[in-house]
Write a protein that holds these residues in place. Structure first.
Motif, PDB file in Angstrom:
ATOM      1  N   PRO A  12       0.859  -1.335  -0.025  1.00  0.00           N
ATOM      2  CA  PRO A  12      -0.023  -0.031   0.013  1.00  0.00           C
ATOM      3  C   PRO A  12       0.861   1.316   0.073  1.00  0.00           C
ATOM      4  CG  PRO A  12      -0.832  -1.508   1.432  1.00  0.00           C
ATOM      5  CD  PRO A  12       0.330  -1.988   1.132  1.00  0.00           C
ATOM      6  N   ALA A  13       1.840   1.181   0.870  1.00  0.00           N
ATOM      7  CA  ALA A  13       2.740   2.522   0.768  1.00  0.00           C
ATOM      8  C   ALA A  13       3.605   2.862  -0.595  1.00  0.00           C
ATOM      9  CB  ALA A  13       3.737   2.508   1.911  1.00  0.00           C
ATOM     10  N   LEU A  14       3.925   1.504  -1.074  1.00  0.00           N
ATOM     11  CA  LEU A  14       4.470   1.660  -2.283  1.00  0.00           C
ATOM     12  C   LEU A  14       3.610   2.290  -3.565  1.00  0.00           C
ATOM     13  CD1 LEU A  14       6.784  -1.377  -2.567  1.00  0.00           C
ATOM     14  CD2 LEU A  14       7.368   0.879  -1.638  1.00  0.00           C
ATOM     15  N   ILE A  15       2.347   1.777  -3.508  1.00  0.00           N
ATOM     16  CA  ILE A  15       1.620   2.232  -4.460  1.00  0.00           C
ATOM     17  C   ILE A  15       1.137   3.707  -4.148  1.00  0.00           C
ATOM     18  CG2 ILE A  15      -0.886   2.033  -5.115  1.00  0.00           C
ATOM     19  CD1 ILE A  15      -0.758  -0.816  -4.434  1.00  0.00           C
ATOM     20  N   ALA A  16       1.151   4.067  -2.783  1.00  0.00           N
ATOM     21  CA  ALA A  16       0.816   5.507  -2.628  1.00  0.00           C
ATOM     22  C   ALA A  16       1.910   6.583  -3.068  1.00  0.00           C
ATOM     23  CB  ALA A  16       0.561   5.717  -1.150  1.00  0.00           C
ATOM     24  N   ILE A  17       3.089   6.240  -3.125  1.00  0.00           N
ATOM     25  CA  ILE A  17       4.139   7.043  -3.507  1.00  0.00           C
ATOM     26  C   ILE A  17       4.430   7.100  -4.898  1.00  0.00           C
ATOM     27  CG2 ILE A  17       5.228   7.194  -1.228  1.00  0.00           C
ATOM     28  CD1 ILE A  17       7.658   5.414  -2.396  1.00  0.00           C
ATOM     29  N   ASP A  18       4.087   5.894  -5.484  1.00  0.00           N
ATOM     30  CA  ASP A  18       4.164   5.730  -7.039  1.00  0.00           C
ATOM     31  C   ASP A  18       3.480   6.596  -7.830  1.00  0.00           C
ATOM     32  OD1 ASP A  18       4.207   4.231  -9.729  1.00  0.00           O
ATOM     33  OD2 ASP A  18       5.685   3.050  -8.651  1.00  0.00           O
ATOM     34  N   THR A  19       4.122   7.370  -8.589  1.00  0.00           N
ATOM     35  CA  THR A  19       3.105   8.383  -9.413  1.00  0.00           C
ATOM     36  C   THR A  19       2.675   7.881 -10.772  1.00  0.00           C
ATOM     37  OG1 THR A  19       5.210   9.407 -10.591  1.00  0.00           O
ATOM     38  CG2 THR A  19       4.441  10.428  -8.762  1.00  0.00           C
ATOM     39  N   VAL A  20       3.331   6.712 -11.019  1.00  0.00           N
ATOM     40  CA  VAL A  20       2.504   6.099 -12.259  1.00  0.00           C
ATOM     41  C   VAL A  20       1.122   5.273 -12.063  1.00  0.00           C
ATOM     42  CG1 VAL A  20       2.772   4.193 -13.981  1.00  0.00           C
ATOM     43  CG2 VAL A  20       4.887   5.861 -13.101  1.00  0.00           C
ATOM     44  N   THR A  21       1.084   5.007 -10.837  1.00  0.00           N
ATOM     45  CA  THR A  21      -0.461   4.278 -10.339  1.00  0.00           C
ATOM     46  C   THR A  21      -1.471   5.171 -10.565  1.00  0.00           C
ATOM     47  OG1 THR A  21      -0.123   4.899  -8.171  1.00  0.00           O
ATOM     48  CG2 THR A  21       0.581   2.604  -8.737  1.00  0.00           C
ATOM     49  N   ARG A  22      -1.296   6.587 -10.625  1.00  0.00           N
ATOM     50  CA  ARG A  22      -2.470   7.652 -10.803  1.00  0.00           C
ATOM     51  C   ARG A  22      -2.801   7.346 -12.211  1.00  0.00           C
ATOM     52  NH1 ARG A  22       1.159  12.004  -8.079  1.00  0.00           N
ATOM     53  NH2 ARG A  22       1.319  11.217  -6.115  1.00  0.00           N
ATOM     54  N   GLN A  23      -1.873   7.383 -13.126  1.00  0.00           N
ATOM     55  CA  GLN A  23      -2.466   7.268 -14.397  1.00  0.00           C
ATOM     56  C   GLN A  23      -2.760   5.802 -15.240  1.00  0.00           C
ATOM     57  OE1 GLN A  23       1.208   8.684 -15.311  1.00  0.00           O
ATOM     58  NE2 GLN A  23       0.836  10.598 -14.566  1.00  0.00           N
ATOM     59  N   ASP A  24      -2.113   4.739 -14.331  1.00  0.00           N
ATOM     60  CA  ASP A  24      -2.148   3.367 -14.746  1.00  0.00           C
ATOM     61  C   ASP A  24      -2.396   2.288 -13.606  1.00  0.00           C
ATOM     62  OD1 ASP A  24      -1.874   0.866 -15.864  1.00  0.00           O
ATOM     63  OD2 ASP A  24       0.258   1.152 -16.496  1.00  0.00           O
ATOM     64  N   PRO A  25      -3.681   2.021 -13.342  1.00  0.00           N
ATOM     65  CA  PRO A  25      -3.957   1.107 -12.273  1.00  0.00           C
ATOM     66  C   PRO A  25      -3.409  -0.064 -12.184  1.00  0.00           C
ATOM     67  CG  PRO A  25      -6.030   2.238 -13.384  1.00  0.00           C
ATOM     68  CD  PRO A  25      -4.715   2.414 -14.121  1.00  0.00           C
ATOM     69  N   GLN A  26      -3.046  -0.525 -13.620  1.00  0.00           N
ATOM     70  CA  GLN A  26      -2.086  -1.984 -13.526  1.00  0.00           C
ATOM     71  C   GLN A  26      -0.902  -1.863 -12.674  1.00  0.00           C
ATOM     72  OE1 GLN A  26      -2.360  -3.204 -17.635  1.00  0.00           O
ATOM     73  NE2 GLN A  26      -4.527  -4.266 -17.217  1.00  0.00           N
ATOM     74  N   ARG A  27      -0.423  -0.574 -12.658  1.00  0.00           N
ATOM     75  CA  ARG A  27       0.910  -0.680 -11.934  1.00  0.00           C
ATOM     76  C   ARG A  27       0.880  -1.063 -10.582  1.00  0.00           C
ATOM     77  NH1 ARG A  27       5.782   2.290 -13.368  1.00  0.00           N
ATOM     78  NH2 ARG A  27       7.044   2.626 -11.516  1.00  0.00           N
ATOM     79  N   ALA A  28      -0.034  -0.936  -9.964  1.00  0.00           N
ATOM     80  CA  ALA A  28      -0.287  -1.552  -8.646  1.00  0.00           C
ATOM     81  C   ALA A  28       0.166  -3.044  -8.717  1.00  0.00           C
ATOM     82  CB  ALA A  28      -1.548  -1.426  -7.895  1.00  0.00           C
ATOM     83  N   GLU A  29      -0.538  -3.788  -9.638  1.00  0.00           N
ATOM     84  CA  GLU A  29      -0.144  -5.221  -9.791  1.00  0.00           C
ATOM     85  C   GLU A  29       1.384  -5.615 -10.205  1.00  0.00           C
ATOM     86  OE1 GLU A  29      -2.730  -6.987 -12.550  1.00  0.00           O
ATOM     87  OE2 GLU A  29      -4.421  -5.877 -11.889  1.00  0.00           O
TER      88      GLU A  29
END
Length: 151
Positions: A12-29
């Motif tokens: 969860p913390a990595l997803i929160a700081i990763d700016t790419v996840t805002r544009q690409d939800p698959q980045r969390a996977e």
């Protein structure tokens, strides 16, 4: 600052700081996959994840930094350099590669300050913004970079 190995509990913390996840939800996977498969380090500030790095050894048998991400609120504070220094210390005597978009001037400067040298270009991954490949290798006569964090 404290640097340690990341675990699935950090997702969860990595997803929160990763700016790419805002544009690409698959980045969390993708981040979850990295945590399960590769060596991932996190840099914490006051007990909170502020940056992370991902390394593997699947680049022609060499070490490769897949990702270096510093949270927007912590950029230009030395976290990226500290994570790179930890990875470089682990790769003594080996080649270490990474790449970044040519447009990413802050990352290119950071890599060059850490002793990486430009080693090629990959076209056509991001239209109009080629990827610059960088290589680092510690020669026997050189000293490893100084890490500013704790392991």
């Amino acid at each position: 600052m404290h640097i340690r190995l990341a675990g699935l509990q950090d997702l969860p913390a990595l997803i929160a700081i990763d700016t790419v996840t805002r544009q690409d939800p698959q980045r969390a996977e993708q981040i979850a996959d990295w945590l399960g498969q590769y060596r991932c380090l996190v840099a914490e500030i006051q007990g909170k994840v502020a940056a992370y790095a991902v390394m593997h050894r699947h680049f022609f048998g060499c070490a490769f930094i897949e990702m270096l991400m510093v949270g927007e609120n912590h950029r230009r504070a030395g976290l990226g350099a500290a994570l790179l220094a930890c990875i470089q210390a682990d790769c003594r005597g080996q080649k270490l590669f990474t790449l970044t978009n040519r447009s990413n001037a802050p990352m290119r400067r950071l890599l060059e300050r850490q002793g990486f040298v430009a080693s090629g270009v990959v076209e056509n991954l991001d239209e109009g913004d080629p990827e610059q490949i960088y290589c680092w290798r510690l020669d026997q006569s050189e000293r490893p970079p100084v890490a500013t964090g704790h392991r």
